[in-house]
Design an enzyme around this catalytic site. Structure first.
Site, PDB file in Angstrom:
ATOM      1  N   GLN A   1      38.568  48.547  55.292  1.00 21.33           N
ATOM      2  CA  GLN A   1      39.550  47.673  54.643  1.00 21.33           C
ATOM      3  C   GLN A   1      40.854  48.390  54.329  1.00 21.33           C
ATOM      4  O   GLN A   1      41.813  47.774  53.876  1.00 21.33           O
ATOM      5  CB  GLN A   1      38.968  47.112  53.332  1.00 21.33           C
ATOM      6  CG  GLN A   1      37.750  46.224  53.529  1.00 21.33           C
ATOM      7  CD  GLN A   1      37.066  45.862  52.212  1.00 21.33           C
ATOM      8  OE1 GLN A   1      37.591  46.084  51.130  1.00 21.33           O
ATOM      9  NE2 GLN A   1      35.882  45.292  52.311  1.00 21.33           N
TER      10      GLN A   1
ATOM     11  N   HIS B   1      37.370  47.882  49.075  1.00 23.24           N
ATOM     12  CA  HIS B   1      37.773  47.519  47.700  1.00 23.24           C
ATOM     13  C   HIS B   1      38.879  48.411  47.151  1.00 23.24           C
ATOM     14  O   HIS B   1      38.756  48.961  46.063  1.00 23.24           O
ATOM     15  CB  HIS B   1      36.567  47.537  46.749  1.00 23.24           C
ATOM     16  CG  HIS B   1      35.528  46.508  47.083  1.00 23.24           C
ATOM     17  ND1 HIS B   1      34.475  46.222  46.251  1.00 23.24           N
ATOM     18  CD2 HIS B   1      35.393  45.693  48.152  1.00 23.24           C
ATOM     19  CE1 HIS B   1      33.728  45.273  46.793  1.00 23.24           C
ATOM     20  NE2 HIS B   1      34.259  44.945  47.958  1.00 23.24           N
TER      21      HIS B   1
ATOM     22  N   GLU C   1      36.837  34.993  41.607  1.00 21.47           N
ATOM     23  CA  GLU C   1      37.412  34.612  40.309  1.00 21.47           C
ATOM     24  C   GLU C   1      38.919  34.414  40.370  1.00 21.47           C
ATOM     25  O   GLU C   1      39.621  35.083  41.128  1.00 21.47           O
ATOM     26  CB  GLU C   1      37.130  35.727  39.272  1.00 21.47           C
ATOM     27  CG  GLU C   1      35.661  35.991  39.043  1.00 21.47           C
ATOM     28  CD  GLU C   1      35.399  37.103  38.035  1.00 21.47           C
ATOM     29  OE1 GLU C   1      36.343  37.869  37.723  1.00 21.47           O
ATOM     30  OE2 GLU C   1      34.250  37.196  37.548  1.00 21.47           O
TER      31      GLU C   1
ATOM     32  N   TYR D   1      36.823  42.488  32.081  1.00 24.82           N
ATOM     33  CA  TYR D   1      36.440  41.303  32.856  1.00 24.82           C
ATOM     34  C   TYR D   1      35.007  41.375  33.367  1.00 24.82           C
ATOM     35  O   TYR D   1      34.572  40.522  34.123  1.00 24.82           O
ATOM     36  CB  TYR D   1      37.493  41.061  33.953  1.00 24.82           C
ATOM     37  CG  TYR D   1      38.790  40.605  33.290  1.00 24.82           C
ATOM     38  CD1 TYR D   1      39.619  41.526  32.630  1.00 24.82           C
ATOM     39  CD2 TYR D   1      39.129  39.269  33.224  1.00 24.82           C
ATOM     40  CE1 TYR D   1      40.752  41.115  31.942  1.00 24.82           C
ATOM     41  CE2 TYR D   1      40.261  38.843  32.535  1.00 24.82           C
ATOM     42  CZ  TYR D   1      41.065  39.774  31.903  1.00 24.82           C
ATOM     43  OH  TYR D   1      42.173  39.348  31.200  1.00 24.82           O
TER      44      TYR D   1
ATOM     45  N   TYR E   1      25.090  41.181  46.811  1.00 18.79           N
ATOM     46  CA  TYR E   1      24.802  40.769  48.183  1.00 18.79           C
ATOM     47  C   TYR E   1      23.390  41.160  48.624  1.00 18.79           C
ATOM     48  O   TYR E   1      22.847  40.585  49.545  1.00 18.79           O
ATOM     49  CB  TYR E   1      25.860  41.329  49.144  1.00 18.79           C
ATOM     50  CG  TYR E   1      27.083  40.443  49.172  1.00 18.79           C
ATOM     51  CD1 TYR E   1      27.093  39.270  49.927  1.00 18.79           C
ATOM     52  CD2 TYR E   1      28.206  40.741  48.429  1.00 18.79           C
ATOM     53  CE1 TYR E   1      28.194  38.448  49.943  1.00 18.79           C
ATOM     54  CE2 TYR E   1      29.316  39.917  48.428  1.00 18.79           C
ATOM     55  CZ  TYR E   1      29.303  38.761  49.194  1.00 18.79           C
ATOM     56  OH  TYR E   1      30.384  37.933  49.190  1.00 18.79           O
TER      57      TYR E   1
END
Ligand SMILES: [Ca+2]
Ligand SMILES: [Ca+2]
Length: 412
Positions: free
Chosen positions: A125, A192, A283, A293, A304
């Site tokens: 990513q 991430h 979210e 949070y 997962y």
């Protein structure tokens, strides 16, 4: 921008003391938020049920198959990730690609590759990430910008960084590039990173989302910036007045995040963020100073691998999402719309959905979100921006087999 919450009173305390203070503040906040839970028909949160967490499930969001806009392809890129319009330059837009390229698309449609882009670690990513332009820039064709990307750390580790530079538009070249902030610690793995950017409306502070790098617990660890939203000065230093000033991570503004990939201010100066959650736990969050949070301790989704994660509950000490998506849609971006072309969308949140293959619109009502629409796009949507004329521009996600198109949406 609202002032930091009373957490700054905890300066100098040990971390457990700080955590207790934080929990007490957050319990108060969570309860008061619960009493203001929306009562729309799509909300499962019954305000009479004291155990129900605030927020609402957006899974029942209306799917609008008859799109209220037409789409025009303007360009295509290999793996586009982010874009930003240059201030005062009409439809001149900068587009990053994860693989490490940046183009400027001129209003006449000409694409010019930008030189001077930093070399990036483009893996999984990671790669070249966000780009934003400083409002008011552009004197003599020179535009101050911020951009984010992934660099190598010690050994095989990597981490996101934020840089500042000046775009010389005439030369299509970045000058004076310097790294002003580094995600820490650097870790192994390629997911991430977060690294979305937003300047406050007054231009005095830079917010950066920092993902948990798929390491979970660091999102609750204030000695690092993984799983946080950070607030910096325009030079990349921890901003004065941050809630954990004096701790090991004095740039932290909020914590307990997984992979926040969208961040934007609404017209009243509130900060919102979309976050890619675990399965069924995407979210939309209202971001407040000192908020925790909940990741990875609570989530409305599940891991997962099937392991349960306790849902958000009122009074659990964690800020519940304003809206959440189960099944997941994979939010990639966030725009609070303020244009003229779609007057019915003014003040609404718009974001792209990757796995959801849609543009998603959410009605914001003050500090709440209350309902929304899902517009099927038949492609993974990576980025959303508003052009000066109020048209909405979106970037599809790209892959080696299929480029990502830049599309202009105008009212049908
Ligand atoms: Ca953007
Ligand atoms: Ca759960």
């Amino acid at each position: 921008m609202r002032t930091p919450q009373p957490l700054s009173l905890s300066l100098g305390r040990s971390l457990p003391g700080l955590a207790a203070t934080l929990a007490a503040v957050l319990v108060t906040r969570a309860c008061s938020a619960s009493s203001a839970a929306p009562t729309t028909s799509v909300s499962p949160s019954d305000p009479r049920d004291a155990s129900a967490a605030p927020g609402w499930s957006a899974a029942s969001t209306r799917v609008v198959d008859e799109l209220p806009f037409t789409q025009t392809e303007l360009a295509a890129f290999g793996e586009p990730w982010a874009m930003t319009f240059l201030p005062g330059a009409g439809e001149t837009v900068l587009v990053t690609e994860r693989t490490g390229r940046m183009h400027v698309r001129m209003p006449d449609g000409i694409l010019r590759e930008v030189s001077g882009v930093p070399s990036v670690v483009a893996r999984d990513q990671g790669g070249l990430g966000d780009v934003i332009a400083v409002p008011g820039g552009g004197a003599d064709g020179r535009y101050p910008i911020y951009l984010s990307w992934v660099v190598a750390g010690e050994g095989t580790t990597t981490g996101a960084v934020v840089g500042a530079a000046t775009l010389d538009l005439t030369a299509a070249r970045l000058d004076d590039l310097r790294i002003i902030w580094r995600q820490h610690p650097t870790v192994d793995g390629g997911g991430h990173f977060g690294h979305r950017l937003a300047l406050t409306p007054d231009g005095r502070h830079l917010f950066v989302t920092s993902g948990d790098r798929q390491k979970f617990d660091p999102a609750q660890d204030l000695t690092g910036t993984l799983g946080k939203v950070v607030r910096l000065t325009v030079d990349g230093a921890p901003a004065p007045g941050n809630p954990y000033a004096g701790s090991g991570a004095s740039e932290v503004w909020s914590m307990g995040h997984r992979n926040p990939l969208g961040i934007a201010f609404d017209p009243d100066g509130r900060l919102w963020s979309t976050e890619m959650g675990p399965r069924g736990g995407d979210e939309l969050n209202l971001i407040e100073a000192g908020g925790n949070y909940g990741w990875p301790i609570v989530s409305n989704g599940t891991h997962y691998d099937g392991r349960d994660i306790p849902d958000h509950r009122a009074g659990d000490g964690y800020v519940a999402p304003s809206a959440w998506w189960d099944p997941s849609v994979s939010p990639s971006s966030l725009l609070i719309y303020s244009g003229e072309a779609f007057p019915q969308w003014r003040g609404d949140a718009l974001f792209g959905a990757l796995s959801g293959q849609a543009l998603i619109r959410v009605d914001l009502l003050g500090d709440r979100s209350v309902s929304g629409d899902r517009y099927p796009m038949r492609a993974r949507i990576r980025e959303v921006e508003q052009a000066p004329d109020g048209s909405v521009w979106v970037l599809e996600d790209g892959s080696p087999n299929r480029p990502g198109r830049l599309l202009r949406l105008i009212p049908r």
